[in-house]
Motif scaffolding. Structure first.
Motif, PDB file in Angstrom:
ATOM      1  N   ARG A 111       6.724  -6.373  19.107  1.00  0.00           N
ATOM      2  CA  ARG A 111       6.255  -7.708  18.720  1.00  0.00           C
ATOM      3  C   ARG A 111       7.378  -8.732  18.748  1.00  0.00           C
ATOM      4  O   ARG A 111       7.227  -9.838  18.231  1.00  0.00           O
ATOM      5  CB  ARG A 111       5.625  -7.678  17.322  1.00  0.00           C
ATOM      6  N   LEU A 112       8.488  -8.389  19.360  1.00  0.00           N
ATOM      7  CA  LEU A 112       9.584  -9.334  19.517  1.00  0.00           C
ATOM      8  C   LEU A 112       9.240 -10.279  20.664  1.00  0.00           C
ATOM      9  O   LEU A 112       9.131  -9.860  21.812  1.00  0.00           O
ATOM     10  CB  LEU A 112      10.888  -8.585  19.801  1.00  0.00           C
ATOM     11  N   GLY A 113       9.052 -11.548  20.328  1.00  0.00           N
ATOM     12  CA  GLY A 113       8.664 -12.516  21.350  1.00  0.00           C
ATOM     13  C   GLY A 113       9.842 -13.252  21.952  1.00  0.00           C
ATOM     14  O   GLY A 113       9.919 -13.435  23.167  1.00  0.00           O
ATOM     15  N   ILE A 114      10.788 -13.664  21.084  1.00  0.00           N
ATOM     16  CA  ILE A 114      11.889 -14.523  21.529  1.00  0.00           C
ATOM     17  C   ILE A 114      13.177 -14.056  20.866  1.00  0.00           C
ATOM     18  O   ILE A 114      13.197 -13.738  19.682  1.00  0.00           O
ATOM     19  CB  ILE A 114      11.622 -15.997  21.151  1.00  0.00           C
ATOM     20  N   THR A 147      12.631 -21.098  15.201  1.00  0.00           N
ATOM     21  CA  THR A 147      12.819 -21.782  16.482  1.00  0.00           C
ATOM     22  C   THR A 147      13.973 -21.100  17.214  1.00  0.00           C
ATOM     23  O   THR A 147      14.502 -20.083  16.733  1.00  0.00           O
ATOM     24  CB  THR A 147      13.062 -23.290  16.289  1.00  0.00           C
ATOM     25  N   PHE A 148      14.370 -21.630  18.363  1.00  0.00           N
ATOM     26  CA  PHE A 148      15.416 -20.966  19.133  1.00  0.00           C
ATOM     27  C   PHE A 148      16.153 -21.989  19.981  1.00  0.00           C
ATOM     28  O   PHE A 148      15.761 -23.156  20.056  1.00  0.00           O
ATOM     29  CB  PHE A 148      14.832 -19.852  20.001  1.00  0.00           C
ATOM     30  N   LEU A 149      17.224 -21.551  20.614  1.00  0.00           N
ATOM     31  CA  LEU A 149      18.110 -22.444  21.352  1.00  0.00           C
ATOM     32  C   LEU A 149      17.758 -22.453  22.836  1.00  0.00           C
ATOM     33  O   LEU A 149      17.607 -21.396  23.460  1.00  0.00           O
ATOM     34  CB  LEU A 149      19.562 -22.003  21.165  1.00  0.00           C
ATOM     35  N   HIS A 153      18.422 -17.843  25.817  1.00  0.00           N
ATOM     36  CA  HIS A 153      17.410 -17.118  25.051  1.00  0.00           C
ATOM     37  C   HIS A 153      16.685 -16.145  25.965  1.00  0.00           C
ATOM     38  O   HIS A 153      16.766 -16.233  27.190  1.00  0.00           O
ATOM     39  CB  HIS A 153      16.396 -18.084  24.417  1.00  0.00           C
ATOM     40  N   ALA A 154      15.983 -15.206  25.341  1.00  0.00           N
ATOM     41  CA  ALA A 154      15.149 -14.251  26.060  1.00  0.00           C
ATOM     42  C   ALA A 154      13.715 -14.386  25.582  1.00  0.00           C
ATOM     43  O   ALA A 154      13.466 -14.605  24.395  1.00  0.00           O
ATOM     44  CB  ALA A 154      15.655 -12.820  25.827  1.00  0.00           C
ATOM     45  N   LEU A 155      12.780 -14.265  26.511  1.00  0.00           N
ATOM     46  CA  LEU A 155      11.356 -14.455  26.218  1.00  0.00           C
ATOM     47  C   LEU A 155      10.560 -13.269  26.743  1.00  0.00           C
ATOM     48  O   LEU A 155      10.724 -12.861  27.905  1.00  0.00           O
ATOM     49  CB  LEU A 155      10.831 -15.727  26.887  1.00  0.00           C
ATOM     50  N   GLY A 187       1.637 -14.309  16.107  1.00  0.00           N
ATOM     51  CA  GLY A 187       2.118 -13.070  15.514  1.00  0.00           C
ATOM     52  C   GLY A 187       3.384 -12.496  16.107  1.00  0.00           C
ATOM     53  O   GLY A 187       3.762 -11.357  15.786  1.00  0.00           O
ATOM     54  N   TRP A 188       4.082 -13.261  16.955  1.00  0.00           N
ATOM     55  CA  TRP A 188       5.331 -12.791  17.546  1.00  0.00           C
ATOM     56  C   TRP A 188       6.520 -13.142  16.650  1.00  0.00           C
ATOM     57  O   TRP A 188       6.477 -14.121  15.905  1.00  0.00           O
ATOM     58  CB  TRP A 188       5.534 -13.414  18.925  1.00  0.00           C
ATOM     59  N   ASP A 189       7.580 -12.346  16.744  1.00  0.00           N
ATOM     60  CA  ASP A 189       8.809 -12.599  15.998  1.00  0.00           C
ATOM     61  C   ASP A 189       9.820 -13.343  16.861  1.00  0.00           C
ATOM     62  O   ASP A 189       9.851 -13.179  18.092  1.00  0.00           O
ATOM     63  CB  ASP A 189       9.447 -11.284  15.537  1.00  0.00           C
ATOM     64  N   ILE A 190      10.666 -14.140  16.200  1.00  0.00           N
ATOM     65  CA  ILE A 190      11.787 -14.829  16.853  1.00  0.00           C
ATOM     66  C   ILE A 190      13.061 -14.371  16.158  1.00  0.00           C
ATOM     67  O   ILE A 190      13.206 -14.549  14.942  1.00  0.00           O
ATOM     68  CB  ILE A 190      11.652 -16.356  16.761  1.00  0.00           C
TER      69      ILE A 190
END
Length: 291
Positions: A111-114, A147-149, A153-155, A187-190
């Motif tokens: 469930r790791l999204g980003i 949020t993310f940079l 980053h990885a998606l 439901g994804w994690d960042i």
């Protein structure tokens, strides 16, 4: 699960070719090679790319999210990429284990999204704005964020497919937050992983002439697209107060207000308000969507 295959996407306007080639050399030196590398020329030709790098030349500049959507779809067409890594064209991977670490992270958590990199300059310093949390005193603190940079980053490719990718209309600024909010709502994690470092020159986003107008317009669009109605005025009032307290130059402040009212006046569909449990989840992660 099978080990995720990493693909790389880089946008360029063709004005940083030495930096771009240095970045691609650092990509080629990874101890776990990328399955694919795509470079998108955002309104520019792409002469002299290294062997094995796929170039996509766009006739016009589609902006950051538009260009990234082109790269995503190109990697999707290949059919052999599970995780997409976006890198700024003037960045540099200083370690050779970046893709291996990314594959390890996605193998361990479906469930790791980003995954957000840490952005550091040549001295190892990380600017406060490059830490994706409110408590930014320690840029080496790992953890789940909201949020993310954009620079590194990885998606997850399934996450991109489920959320619909980048918001083309934003063109520049806050496209990461728009995607992050949708990912969390699905439901994804960042994860902010400071051991993944992209070396990047120290810069200010205000160096771009359109910064003030687009940052304000896109803040309004974020709220209109994603927040429950009762939170929209709270969020916008919070950011307006913050902007004034920062005391930008008068010309910048005028441009900011012009962008703000442009965002109010012009629609940016679709409107899909996040669930209240998403609001609560973001609050527990340290950043409720009113700040």
């Amino acid at each position: 699960m099978t080990r995720p295959r990493v693909g790389v996407a880089v946008l360029t306007m063709g004005d940083r070719m030495p930096e771009l080639l240095a970045l691609l050399a650092s990509v080629a030196k990874q101890d776990e090679p990328a399955a694919r590398v795509v470079v998108v020329g955002n309104g520019t030709a792409l002469p002299g790319l290294p062997e094995g790098v796929t170039g996509v030349e766009l006739e016009e500049n589609l902006g950051v999210p538009g260009g990234r959507n082109v790269a995503w779809r190109r990697l999707q067409d290949f059919g052999d990429v599970d995780v997409l890594v976006d890198l700024d064209d003037d960045g540099l991977l200083t370690e050779a284990d970046v893709f291996r670490r990314i594959a390890d992270l996605y193998t361990a958590d479906h469930r790791l999204g980003i995954v957000s990199f840490r952005i550091a300059d040549e001295t190892g310093d990380t600017q406060r704005r490059h830490v994706p949390r409110l408590r930014a005193g320690d840029p080496t603190r790992r953890g789940l964020v909201t949020t993310f940079l954009g620079g590194g980053h990885a998606l997850s490719m399934p996450m991109l497919e489920e959320t619909g990718g980048w918001p083309d209309a934003f063109f520049f600024t806050h496209e990461e937050t728009d995607l992050a909010w949708r990912a969390i709502d699905h439901g994804w994690d960042i994860l902010y992983e400071p051991q993944l470092v992209l070396q990047h020159p120290k810069t200010s986003p205000a160096r771009h002439a359109v910064y003030y107008r687009m940052t304000a317009r896109n803040r309004v669009w974020l709220a209109k697209r994603h927040l429950p109605a009762v939170l929209v005025p709270v969020y916008l009032a919070s950011w307006a107060a913050y902007t004034v307290l920062q005391r930008p130059p008068l010309v910048g402040l005028k441009s900011w207000w012009a962008g703000f009212f442009e965002g109010v006046r012009i629609a940016c569909p679709p409107r899909r308000p996040m669930r209240w449990r998403t609001v609560w989840r973001m609050t527990r992660l340290g950043r409720p969507p009113v700040i």
